[in-house]
Structure formats: C-alpha cells, structure tokens
Design a protein around this motif. Structure first.
Motif, short mmCIF file in Angstrom:
data_model
loop_
_atom_site.label_atom_id
_atom_site.label_comp_id
_atom_site.label_asym_id
_atom_site.label_seq_id
_atom_site.Cartn_x
_atom_site.Cartn_y
_atom_site.Cartn_z
N LYS A 190 -68.08 26.73 156.80
CA LYS A 190 -69.25 26.26 156.95
C LYS A 190 -69.82 25.75 155.50
CE LYS A 190 -70.28 28.97 161.08
NZ LYS A 190 -71.39 29.94 161.49
N THR A 191 -69.57 26.40 154.72
CA THR A 191 -69.90 26.29 153.03
C THR A 191 -68.71 26.23 152.17
OG1 THR A 191 -70.70 28.53 152.71
CG2 THR A 191 -72.29 26.83 153.62
N THR A 226 -73.37 24.65 146.19
CA THR A 226 -72.61 24.86 147.18
C THR A 226 -72.64 23.45 147.90
OG1 THR A 226 -73.20 27.29 147.10
CG2 THR A 226 -72.53 26.24 149.53
N CYS A 228 -72.44 22.13 151.93
CA CYS A 228 -72.77 22.57 153.50
C CYS A 228 -72.24 21.57 154.33
CB CYS A 228 -74.14 23.06 153.47
SG CYS A 228 -74.80 24.30 152.57
#
Length: 261
Positions: A190-191, A226, A228
């Motif tokens: 997801k990330t 990050t 996503c």
C-alpha cells in the motif's frame, strides 16, 4: 576490377566517417556504396572481395543505425547482411571481427521487442564459439534472467554492457523491466519508502524516480518520503453476488412454471 577499387575506396571513406562520428556523412557514403553493391555478383559467384566489402559496409550501417536510434534502418541492414554472412560461411571466407558484435545487437533487438521465437531461432544458427563471446553471451544471459524473473540482475547488467552500442537497447529493456517491477510493487504494497523504491528499481536519484512516476505512474502519490499506491481495479467478488436473491427468484420461477403446467 574497377568496381572493386571504387567500392574499397568508398568503404574506407565510410569507415573514416563512422570513426569520426559523422553519422550524416557516413549515411550518404553508405547509400552510395549500397547502390554499387547492386552490381555485385550474388550467390556462389560472389568473390571473397565482394563479400568482404558488402559485410563491412552493412556492419557499419548497422552500427550507424544504432547510433542514430533508427530501428527501421537497423532491421533493414540486418536483413541485408544475413545472405552475405551465409555466403561467407559457405565459401569458408574468414569471419569479420564485427560479426559477433552485430549478432549480439540483433539478439538485443529481438529481446527488447519480445520476439522470443525469433530470438531462439537465431540462437540455433550460432556456433559454440560465437555464443561464447561477450557480445552474444550478454543477450543470452539477459533472456535467461528475464525468463526466471531475476529483474534485479537485469537492472544490474545495464551498468556493464559489452559495448556502448548496446546501451540504446538496454535502456529500452530497463524501461520494460522497471514497468514490471512497478506493477508487482503496487499490488503487493500500500505504501513504500521512496528510498526503498529507488533501490528496488535501480534509480540513482529521487529526481529520476519522480520523472518515472510523472511519465508512467500518474496514480502513484508522493507524500513526503513515502509512495502511496492506489488499490488496483478488481472485478466483482463472490460476496458481491446476491446469491440468496437469485435462489429465491429461481424458486419463484419454478413455482410459476408448475402452476402453468
């Protein structure tokens, strides 16, 4: 023998321009030489001199097309040189120094285009000595790594090509590999930290990764350090099917049919 003398002079001029990186001038000389080659004897009538001049010219033409990033010209020159290579083998004419280089570039082209049946057909025509050279073994090893999904090894191979002329094809292949890695990453996580994505996809800087995202992955979101990933589109799940409603409706239809009968 005038045609041989003139062709030899043109080949020397072509070689000189190619070494000087005069791509435009070399292409003009190559065109002149190809016109002259039309009068060369074909098949068994071709002499070692004719074969040597033709292969030398077309080999330079192939290298020029790679430098010019002209895949159409590359394919034409490869197609034209094959009969001369076959004639050389049939007449025991010595192999040119560039032959394995040209064979390796052709394998790279087929690999990048995912024309694997043609790739393996070309391998069948290679001698053991040709297949063992660095020019030819390089695309052979790449194909094996791709088949087993060793994408990391393929990306590493981009930093040690056997000749600079391989870089053009390798860049295209690396793009394909990075796309495959990206597809795996976005369905597995997801990330992910940007630093980890850079390492996994073998980018040297965040700017390179950012450029890749902008050009190829518009649905990836950068939040600080990050990445996503948007959840992939999926089809309907089994739980989404109104099974009880369908059963009830089917039973209702069956009851109505019984009444009609």
């Amino acid at each position: 023998m005038a045609d041989i003398s003139n062709a030899t002079a043109l080949l020397a001029e072509l070689n000189k321009k190619a070494q000087a990186s005069d791509t435009a001038g070399a292409k003009v000389t190559l065109a002149q030489l190809k016109i002259m080659m039309l009068s060369f004897p074909a098949g068994a009538a071709a002499t070692a001199e004719h074969i040597g001049i033709a292969t030398g010219a077309l080999e330079l033409g192939i290298l020029l097309s790679v430098a010019d990033e002209d895949l159409a010209a590359f394919a034409r020159n490869v197609s034209q040189i094959k009969p001369y290579y076959a004639a050389a083998a049939a007449s025991s004419t010595p192999t040119t120094e560039r032959k394995c280089h040209i064979l390796g570039l052709n394998l790279m082209h087929l690999l990048v285009d995912n024309r694997l049946s043609e790739f393996h057909a070309e391998l069948e025509l290679l001698s053991e000595q040709e297949a063992s050279t660095s020019y030819v073994s390089y695309p052979i090893n790449l194909e094996r790594q791709l088949m087993v999904g060793s994408y990391d090894e393929v990306l590493k191979a981009g930093s040690h090509v056997p000749d600079p002329s391989y870089t053009f094809f390798m860049e295209n292949l690396l793009q394909t590999v990075r796309d495959s890695i990206a597809e795996c990453v976005e369905v597995s996580y997801k990330t992910m930290k940007i630093a980890d994505a850079m390492t996994m996809m073998k980018f040297d800087s965040t700017d390179q990764l950012q450029e890749y995202i902008e050009e190829n992955r518009e649905d990836w979101i950068v939040e600080g350090d990050t990445l996503c990933f948007q959840p992939p589109l999926t089809g309907s799940k089994a739980s989404d099917i109104p099974s009880m409603d369908l059963i009830s409706q089917s039973l209702s239809y069956a009851t109505e049919l019984e009444r009609i009968v």
